[in-house]
Design a protein around this motif. Sequence first.
Motif, PDB file in Angstrom:
ATOM      1  N   SER A  28       0.849  -1.191   0.000  1.00  0.00           N
ATOM      2  CA  SER A  28       0.000   0.000   0.000  1.00  0.00           C
ATOM      3  C   SER A  28       0.883   1.239   0.000  1.00  0.00           C
ATOM      4  O   SER A  28       2.049   1.190   0.417  1.00  0.00           O
ATOM      5  N   LYS A  29       0.301   2.328  -0.475  1.00  0.00           N
ATOM      6  CA  LYS A  29       1.057   3.577  -0.523  1.00  0.00           C
ATOM      7  C   LYS A  29       0.060   4.735  -0.587  1.00  0.00           C
ATOM      8  O   LYS A  29      -0.934   4.678  -1.304  1.00  0.00           O
ATOM      9  N   THR A  30       0.341   5.778   0.186  1.00  0.00           N
ATOM     10  CA  THR A  30      -0.446   7.008   0.100  1.00  0.00           C
ATOM     11  C   THR A  30       0.338   8.003  -0.739  1.00  0.00           C
ATOM     12  O   THR A  30       1.529   8.239  -0.491  1.00  0.00           O
ATOM     13  N   ILE A  31      -0.341   8.567  -1.742  1.00  0.00           N
ATOM     14  CA  ILE A  31       0.331   9.422  -2.728  1.00  0.00           C
ATOM     15  C   ILE A  31      -0.429  10.738  -2.852  1.00  0.00           C
ATOM     16  O   ILE A  31      -1.667  10.760  -2.832  1.00  0.00           O
ATOM     17  N   ALA A  32       0.305  11.815  -2.981  1.00  0.00           N
ATOM     18  CA  ALA A  32      -0.288  13.154  -3.017  1.00  0.00           C
ATOM     19  C   ALA A  32      -0.824  13.493  -4.407  1.00  0.00           C
ATOM     20  O   ALA A  32      -0.330  14.404  -5.092  1.00  0.00           O
ATOM     21  N   VAL A  33      -1.828  12.753  -4.843  1.00  0.00           N
ATOM     22  CA  VAL A  33      -2.560  13.046  -6.086  1.00  0.00           C
ATOM     23  C   VAL A  33      -4.018  12.684  -5.846  1.00  0.00           C
ATOM     24  O   VAL A  33      -4.351  12.025  -4.867  1.00  0.00           O
ATOM     25  N   SER A  34      -4.888  13.089  -6.745  1.00  0.00           N
ATOM     26  CA  SER A  34      -6.297  12.733  -6.612  1.00  0.00           C
ATOM     27  C   SER A  34      -6.488  11.241  -6.818  1.00  0.00           C
ATOM     28  O   SER A  34      -5.669  10.569  -7.457  1.00  0.00           O
ATOM     29  N   VAL A  35      -7.582  10.706  -6.299  1.00  0.00           N
ATOM     30  CA  VAL A  35      -7.849   9.286  -6.451  1.00  0.00           C
ATOM     31  C   VAL A  35      -8.056   8.921  -7.922  1.00  0.00           C
ATOM     32  O   VAL A  35      -7.708   7.816  -8.362  1.00  0.00           O
ATOM     33  N   ASP A  36      -8.600   9.854  -8.713  1.00  0.00           N
ATOM     34  CA  ASP A  36      -8.794   9.585 -10.146  1.00  0.00           C
ATOM     35  C   ASP A  36      -7.449   9.416 -10.857  1.00  0.00           C
ATOM     36  O   ASP A  36      -7.291   8.513 -11.691  1.00  0.00           O
ATOM     37  N   ARG A  37      -6.499  10.270 -10.517  1.00  0.00           N
ATOM     38  CA  ARG A  37      -5.200  10.173 -11.160  1.00  0.00           C
ATOM     39  C   ARG A  37      -4.468   8.905 -10.728  1.00  0.00           C
ATOM     40  O   ARG A  37      -3.786   8.263 -11.530  1.00  0.00           O
ATOM     41  N   LEU A  38      -4.632   8.540  -9.471  1.00  0.00           N
ATOM     42  CA  LEU A  38      -4.000   7.319  -8.978  1.00  0.00           C
ATOM     43  C   LEU A  38      -4.586   6.093  -9.678  1.00  0.00           C
ATOM     44  O   LEU A  38      -3.859   5.185 -10.092  1.00  0.00           O
ATOM     45  N   TYR A  39      -5.884   6.091  -9.841  1.00  0.00           N
ATOM     46  CA  TYR A  39      -6.542   4.984 -10.547  1.00  0.00           C
ATOM     47  C   TYR A  39      -6.038   4.885 -11.988  1.00  0.00           C
ATOM     48  O   TYR A  39      -5.754   3.798 -12.491  1.00  0.00           O
ATOM     49  N   GLN A  40      -5.909   6.029 -12.667  1.00  0.00           N
ATOM     50  CA  GLN A  40      -5.464   6.029 -14.062  1.00  0.00           C
ATOM     51  C   GLN A  40      -4.041   5.500 -14.212  1.00  0.00           C
ATOM     52  O   GLN A  40      -3.682   4.978 -15.266  1.00  0.00           O
ATOM     53  N   ALA A  41      -3.240   5.619 -13.171  1.00  0.00           N
ATOM     54  CA  ALA A  41      -1.872   5.099 -13.243  1.00  0.00           C
ATOM     55  C   ALA A  41      -1.865   3.583 -13.404  1.00  0.00           C
ATOM     56  O   ALA A  41      -0.883   3.006 -13.873  1.00  0.00           O
ATOM     57  N   PHE A  42      -2.956   2.930 -13.023  1.00  0.00           N
ATOM     58  CA  PHE A  42      -3.119   1.491 -13.253  1.00  0.00           C
ATOM     59  C   PHE A  42      -3.905   1.223 -14.535  1.00  0.00           C
ATOM     60  O   PHE A  42      -3.548   0.343 -15.316  1.00  0.00           O
ATOM     61  N   ALA A  43      -4.976   1.961 -14.735  1.00  0.00           N
ATOM     62  CA  ALA A  43      -5.893   1.665 -15.836  1.00  0.00           C
ATOM     63  C   ALA A  43      -5.374   2.106 -17.199  1.00  0.00           C
ATOM     64  O   ALA A  43      -5.675   1.479 -18.221  1.00  0.00           O
ATOM     65  N   ASP A  44      -4.588   3.172 -17.234  1.00  0.00           N
ATOM     66  CA  ASP A  44      -4.045   3.681 -18.496  1.00  0.00           C
ATOM     67  C   ASP A  44      -2.744   2.947 -18.810  1.00  0.00           C
ATOM     68  O   ASP A  44      -1.751   3.083 -18.099  1.00  0.00           O
ATOM     69  N   THR A  45      -2.738   2.188 -19.894  1.00  0.00           N
ATOM     70  CA  THR A  45      -1.578   1.355 -20.232  1.00  0.00           C
ATOM     71  C   THR A  45      -0.296   2.165 -20.381  1.00  0.00           C
ATOM     72  O   THR A  45       0.772   1.771 -19.895  1.00  0.00           O
ATOM     73  N   ALA A  46      -0.384   3.303 -21.053  1.00  0.00           N
ATOM     74  CA  ALA A  46       0.803   4.117 -21.297  1.00  0.00           C
ATOM     75  C   ALA A  46       1.410   4.618 -19.996  1.00  0.00           C
ATOM     76  O   ALA A  46       2.635   4.620 -19.824  1.00  0.00           O
ATOM     77  N   VAL A  47       0.557   5.062 -19.072  1.00  0.00           N
ATOM     78  CA  VAL A  47       1.056   5.535 -17.775  1.00  0.00           C
ATOM     79  C   VAL A  47       1.598   4.366 -16.962  1.00  0.00           C
ATOM     80  O   VAL A  47       2.671   4.449 -16.351  1.00  0.00           O
ATOM     81  N   ARG A  48       0.884   3.263 -16.970  1.00  0.00           N
ATOM     82  CA  ARG A  48       1.294   2.103 -16.168  1.00  0.00           C
ATOM     83  C   ARG A  48       2.673   1.591 -16.580  1.00  0.00           C
ATOM     84  O   ARG A  48       3.480   1.202 -15.732  1.00  0.00           O
ATOM     85  N   GLU A  49       2.946   1.587 -17.874  1.00  0.00           N
ATOM     86  CA  GLU A  49       4.225   1.065 -18.344  1.00  0.00           C
ATOM     87  C   GLU A  49       5.410   1.922 -17.906  1.00  0.00           C
ATOM     88  O   GLU A  49       6.554   1.462 -17.936  1.00  0.00           O
ATOM     89  N   ARG A  50       5.141   3.132 -17.464  1.00  0.00           N
ATOM     90  CA  ARG A  50       6.222   4.006 -17.008  1.00  0.00           C
ATOM     91  C   ARG A  50       6.734   3.612 -15.618  1.00  0.00           C
ATOM     92  O   ARG A  50       7.847   3.978 -15.250  1.00  0.00           O
ATOM     93  N   TRP A  51       5.927   2.892 -14.866  1.00  0.00           N
ATOM     94  CA  TRP A  51       6.369   2.516 -13.515  1.00  0.00           C
ATOM     95  C   TRP A  51       6.231   1.019 -13.230  1.00  0.00           C
ATOM     96  O   TRP A  51       6.822   0.513 -12.286  1.00  0.00           O
TER      97      TRP A  51
END
Length: 228
Positions: A131-154
């Motif tokens: 688990s991790k708490t991150i200083a971004v909105s929950v929508d942006r955090l969700y997109q980091a998983f759901a958006d393939t291009a963003v996900r591949e960056r991390w």
Amino acid sequence: MTSQKSFKSRVRARVDKTGESYTTARRRILEKAGHPQVSPPTDLAAEAIKTSKVSDTTLRERTGRGWDEWFALLDTWGATERTHTQIARWLMQEHQVDNWSAQNVTVGYEQERGMRTPGQNSAGYYSATGSKTIAVSVDRLYQAFADTAVRERWLPGELRVRTATAPKSFRADWQDGSTRIAVGFIAKGDAKAQVALVHEKLTDADTAAQMKAFWRERLTALKTLLEP
């Protein structure tokens, strides 16, 4: 034993007064006494009841019995020949134990009697959590998983998405499909959110430890990527 009988009398008195079910009345009384009912979050926390064994004092406060008493009672009932679900259901129905305590007693008993090792679930699998708490909105955090291009960056590696519900949950098969991840997202305000992840169906404790370290590293990378 006397205190347990007294507690049951209070529950029954509330049932008579409010018309609630026994379980609901019991929960309300425990909540007022400062013992909230903690039901593990379905997919993400069925693994969490691996379990961090509660103290004898805490268990006695919640159930009226300590570990040795429950172990003896379960032995007499023949619990070593029962499934995890049967044991937990028996504790709840026959002894009015709340769900959280029933899960803890069941897992503690299974570990004590060699029916499972620490970290192993009732199906024989292991899991890794992070688990991790991150200083971004929950929508942006969700997109980091759901958006393939963003996900591949991390998160390098192949995923096959099973279900995704914005911005609450994300489930996917991991690489060859033999294991899977379940991810939940919780808003902590407009500009802060928490991600909680369970990597399920791992075959042994060593693999679970390796994946726990892997996810700790990857979630740190995600935090670095997203936070300004």
